[in-house]
Motif scaffolding. Structure first.
Motif, PDB file in Angstrom:
ATOM      1  N   PRO A  90      29.795  49.675  35.168  1.00  0.00           N
ATOM      2  CA  PRO A  90      30.460  48.604  35.910  1.00  0.00           C
ATOM      3  C   PRO A  90      31.454  47.863  35.017  1.00  0.00           C
ATOM      4  CG  PRO A  90      28.072  48.527  36.199  1.00  0.00           C
ATOM      5  CD  PRO A  90      28.339  49.479  35.082  1.00  0.00           C
ATOM      6  N   LEU A  91      32.660  47.657  35.554  1.00  0.00           N
ATOM      7  CA  LEU A  91      33.706  46.939  34.836  1.00  0.00           C
ATOM      8  C   LEU A  91      34.051  45.688  35.640  1.00  0.00           C
ATOM      9  CD1 LEU A  91      35.644  47.237  32.324  1.00  0.00           C
ATOM     10  CD2 LEU A  91      37.353  48.052  33.969  1.00  0.00           C
ATOM     11  N   GLN A  92      33.753  44.526  35.079  1.00  0.00           N
ATOM     12  CA  GLN A  92      34.071  43.270  35.740  1.00  0.00           C
ATOM     13  C   GLN A  92      35.536  42.938  35.500  1.00  0.00           C
ATOM     14  OE1 GLN A  92      31.130  40.030  35.681  1.00  0.00           O
ATOM     15  NE2 GLN A  92      32.791  38.658  35.062  1.00  0.00           N
ATOM     16  N   LEU A  93      36.290  42.811  36.582  1.00  0.00           N
ATOM     17  CA  LEU A  93      37.734  42.661  36.476  1.00  0.00           C
ATOM     18  C   LEU A  93      38.135  41.234  36.134  1.00  0.00           C
ATOM     19  CD1 LEU A  93      38.908  44.836  39.506  1.00  0.00           C
ATOM     20  CD2 LEU A  93      38.606  45.510  37.119  1.00  0.00           C
ATOM     21  N   LEU A  94      39.235  41.138  35.412  1.00  0.00           N
ATOM     22  CA  LEU A  94      39.797  39.854  35.004  1.00  0.00           C
ATOM     23  C   LEU A  94      41.291  39.845  35.337  1.00  0.00           C
ATOM     24  CD1 LEU A  94      38.160  39.607  31.463  1.00  0.00           C
ATOM     25  CD2 LEU A  94      37.410  38.419  33.526  1.00  0.00           C
ATOM     26  N   PRO A  95      41.887  38.660  35.583  1.00  0.00           N
ATOM     27  CA  PRO A  95      41.217  37.364  35.743  1.00  0.00           C
ATOM     28  C   PRO A  95      40.659  37.231  37.158  1.00  0.00           C
ATOM     29  CG  PRO A  95      43.569  37.105  36.010  1.00  0.00           C
ATOM     30  CD  PRO A  95      43.348  38.566  35.682  1.00  0.00           C
ATOM     31  N   GLN A  96      39.671  36.386  37.354  1.00  0.00           N
ATOM     32  CA  GLN A  96      39.108  36.201  38.674  1.00  0.00           C
ATOM     33  C   GLN A  96      38.250  34.951  38.716  1.00  0.00           C
ATOM     34  OE1 GLN A  96      35.554  38.665  39.689  1.00  0.00           O
ATOM     35  NE2 GLN A  96      36.187  39.899  37.928  1.00  0.00           N
ATOM     36  N   ASP A  97      37.843  34.604  39.908  1.00  0.00           N
ATOM     37  CA  ASP A  97      36.961  33.472  40.129  1.00  0.00           C
ATOM     38  C   ASP A  97      35.552  33.850  39.684  1.00  0.00           C
ATOM     39  OD1 ASP A  97      35.493  31.350  40.982  1.00  0.00           O
ATOM     40  OD2 ASP A  97      36.087  31.462  43.092  1.00  0.00           O
ATOM     41  N   ARG A 137      50.515  51.284  38.375  1.00  0.00           N
ATOM     42  CA  ARG A 137      50.493  50.069  39.177  1.00  0.00           C
ATOM     43  C   ARG A 137      49.644  49.044  38.441  1.00  0.00           C
ATOM     44  NH1 ARG A 137      49.478  50.843  45.509  1.00  0.00           N
ATOM     45  NH2 ARG A 137      49.786  48.585  45.306  1.00  0.00           N
ATOM     46  N   ASN A 138      50.146  47.822  38.385  1.00  0.00           N
ATOM     47  CA  ASN A 138      49.523  46.793  37.559  1.00  0.00           C
ATOM     48  C   ASN A 138      48.612  45.902  38.403  1.00  0.00           C
ATOM     49  OD1 ASN A 138      48.850  44.766  35.771  1.00  0.00           O
ATOM     50  ND2 ASN A 138      50.929  44.456  35.032  1.00  0.00           N
ATOM     51  N   PHE A 139      47.304  45.981  38.130  1.00  0.00           N
ATOM     52  CA  PHE A 139      46.322  45.146  38.827  1.00  0.00           C
ATOM     53  C   PHE A 139      45.635  44.189  37.856  1.00  0.00           C
ATOM     54  CE2 PHE A 139      46.656  48.827  41.674  1.00  0.00           C
ATOM     55  CZ  PHE A 139      46.845  48.187  42.895  1.00  0.00           C
ATOM     56  N   THR A 140      46.364  43.785  36.822  1.00  0.00           N
ATOM     57  CA  THR A 140      45.767  42.905  35.814  1.00  0.00           C
ATOM     58  C   THR A 140      45.992  41.429  36.119  1.00  0.00           C
ATOM     59  OG1 THR A 140      47.763  42.978  34.433  1.00  0.00           O
ATOM     60  CG2 THR A 140      46.073  44.670  34.027  1.00  0.00           C
ATOM     61  N   SER A 141      46.625  41.119  37.230  1.00  0.00           N
ATOM     62  CA  SER A 141      46.861  39.727  37.611  1.00  0.00           C
ATOM     63  C   SER A 141      45.825  39.278  38.643  1.00  0.00           C
ATOM     64  CB  SER A 141      48.263  39.576  38.209  1.00  0.00           C
ATOM     65  OG  SER A 141      48.361  40.315  39.423  1.00  0.00           O
ATOM     66  N   GLU A 142      45.806  37.987  38.948  1.00  0.00           N
ATOM     67  CA  GLU A 142      44.900  37.475  39.976  1.00  0.00           C
ATOM     68  C   GLU A 142      45.214  38.111  41.327  1.00  0.00           C
ATOM     69  OE1 GLU A 142      44.877  33.256  40.152  1.00  0.00           O
ATOM     70  OE2 GLU A 142      44.225  32.985  38.079  1.00  0.00           O
ATOM     71  N   GLU A 143      46.498  38.299  41.619  1.00  0.00           N
ATOM     72  CA  GLU A 143      46.883  38.932  42.876  1.00  0.00           C
ATOM     73  C   GLU A 143      46.400  40.374  42.930  1.00  0.00           C
ATOM     74  OE1 GLU A 143      48.887  37.332  40.832  1.00  0.00           O
ATOM     75  OE2 GLU A 143      49.466  35.540  41.968  1.00  0.00           O
ATOM     76  N   GLY A 144      46.459  41.061  41.779  1.00  0.00           N
ATOM     77  CA  GLY A 144      45.987  42.435  41.727  1.00  0.00           C
ATOM     78  C   GLY A 144      44.497  42.549  41.965  1.00  0.00           C
ATOM     79  N   VAL A 145      43.734  41.664  41.340  1.00  0.00           N
ATOM     80  CA  VAL A 145      42.277  41.673  41.523  1.00  0.00           C
ATOM     81  C   VAL A 145      41.928  41.337  42.969  1.00  0.00           C
ATOM     82  CG1 VAL A 145      40.109  40.582  40.833  1.00  0.00           C
ATOM     83  CG2 VAL A 145      41.836  41.133  39.102  1.00  0.00           C
ATOM     84  N   GLU A 146      42.656  40.389  43.544  1.00  0.00           N
ATOM     85  CA  GLU A 146      42.412  40.017  44.944  1.00  0.00           C
ATOM     86  C   GLU A 146      42.689  41.199  45.871  1.00  0.00           C
ATOM     87  OE1 GLU A 146      43.820  36.644  48.245  1.00  0.00           O
ATOM     88  OE2 GLU A 146      44.596  36.595  46.185  1.00  0.00           O
ATOM     89  N   TRP A 147      43.766  41.947  45.583  1.00  0.00           N
ATOM     90  CA  TRP A 147      44.094  43.125  46.396  1.00  0.00           C
ATOM     91  C   TRP A 147      42.952  44.142  46.338  1.00  0.00           C
ATOM     92  CZ3 TRP A 147      44.725  48.370  46.227  1.00  0.00           C
ATOM     93  CH2 TRP A 147      45.504  48.963  47.226  1.00  0.00           C
TER      94      TRP A 147
END
Length: 328
Positions: A271-278, A197-207
């Protein structure tokens, strides 16, 4: 002339016989070595059942049936009926980071659909990957095994007592594998179930940032995320942390899981800070690595990378890589 060479004829014949014998021995040794090498590479003793009845349920139905024990923490229950499901192995212990663990995914789901379910199988063996490679389809009968959760992750296995005397759900025995698990077909390295499952998008990070999504129905799951380890960002790069249990400082440059930083579970969380994000509201998860395996000694990348592995949650999302190849 013939009289001159006659004394050497016997010696020459003996030399030819000796050379022929040596050639024969060398040929036999090489042939045997090739056979042994080929056997080591392609053949392993069968440790699973020869066959099992057809599947009569799936991972989603099993999770829903036993939701009362899966939604608590460190609870389990023995299965007393024939419940058989099939799935594809999407994670194993090839690097040693997932210890005594297989993760199986439902066959034929759309990523993120309700029936796109995974479950963890604990097996008491130090080397599962030769028997259960990625892409191998298996059938599992839960009868007489136990289903529950270990630190909130749905799991199949057997209970055991920890060193502190607590009863927890641990791995099943190899005897259980011989009666309750069978292989279906041959491994398919291109199986669609191996697509994370791909969480590398802004929508993925938001989820992932929405704690309401932390449910036993999405635990565990095979995912890809993109991010950068905060332990090597800026000034943190050259700050050696001290292990709470060892009292020792980690070596520099930093690696994923130095033994100096091991915790009670013999792992290290980065800790892994996810991208992309605000940037004003960063989202992070824990990249957890067991000590003393192929991944633990890798230098931590100082730039953003895509990480693929098994995601679970406890107090927050946690990602465990399967192999060194899971960093790109």
């Amino acid at each position: 002339m013939n009289h001159i060479y006659a004394p050497f004829a016997h010696i020459t014949r003996q030399s030819f016989r000796m050379a022929a014998l040596i050639c024969s021995i060398v040929t036999m040794v090489l042939s045997f070595t090739a056979c042994v090498d080929n056997q080591d590479a392609t053949h392993h003793p069968q440790i699973t059942a020869q066959s099992l009845p057809a599947a009569n349920t799936n991972i989603l139905s099993i999770k829903q049936k036993f939701s009362s024990v899966l939604t608590q923490n460190n609870t389990f229950k023995q299965v007393n009926e024939d419940l058989l499901f099939e799935g594809v192995v999407v994670a194993n212990d090839i690097s040693g980071n997932l210890y005594q663990t297989l993760v199986v995914r439902h066959i034929g789901s759309q990523p993120g659909a309700l029936d796109d379910q995974c479950i963890s199988l604990g097996v008491k063996s130090s080397q599962l990957y030769p028997y259960f490679p990625l892409g191998q389809r298996i059938r599992v009968n839960l009868k007489n095994l136990y289903i529950g959760n270990y630190s909130k992750t749905p799991k199949v296995g057997r209970p055991y007592y920890t060193s502190s005397g607590n009863l927890r759900l641990g791995p099943m025995f190899l005897d259980d594998v011989a009666t309750n698990i069978t292989l279906v077909g041959t491994p398919n390295p291109q199986a669609p179930e191996l697509t994370p499952r791909n969480f590398t998008s802004e929508e993925g990070v938001e989820w992932l940032s929405n704690r309401a999504n932390q449910s036993y129905l999405v635990n565990p799951m095979l995912v890809s995320v993109r991010g950068i380890a905060t332990d090597v960002m800026g000034a943190e790069k050259n700050k050696a942390a001290t292990g709470q249990l060892s009292g020792k400082k980690e070596p520099l440059p930093k690696i994923f899981a130095p033994k100096e930083l091991y915790d009670a579970g013999f792992g290290v969380d980065r800790p892994l800070q996810l991208l992309p994000q605000d940037s004003s509201n960063p989202v992070s998860l824990s990249l957890r690595t067991s000590v003393r395996n192929a991944i633990s000694f890798l230098p931590i990348p100082e730039v953003a990378k895509t990480y693929t592995g098994v995601m679970t949650y406890y107090t927050g999302w946690q990602l465990q890589l399967r192999d060194v190849k899971d960093i790109k």
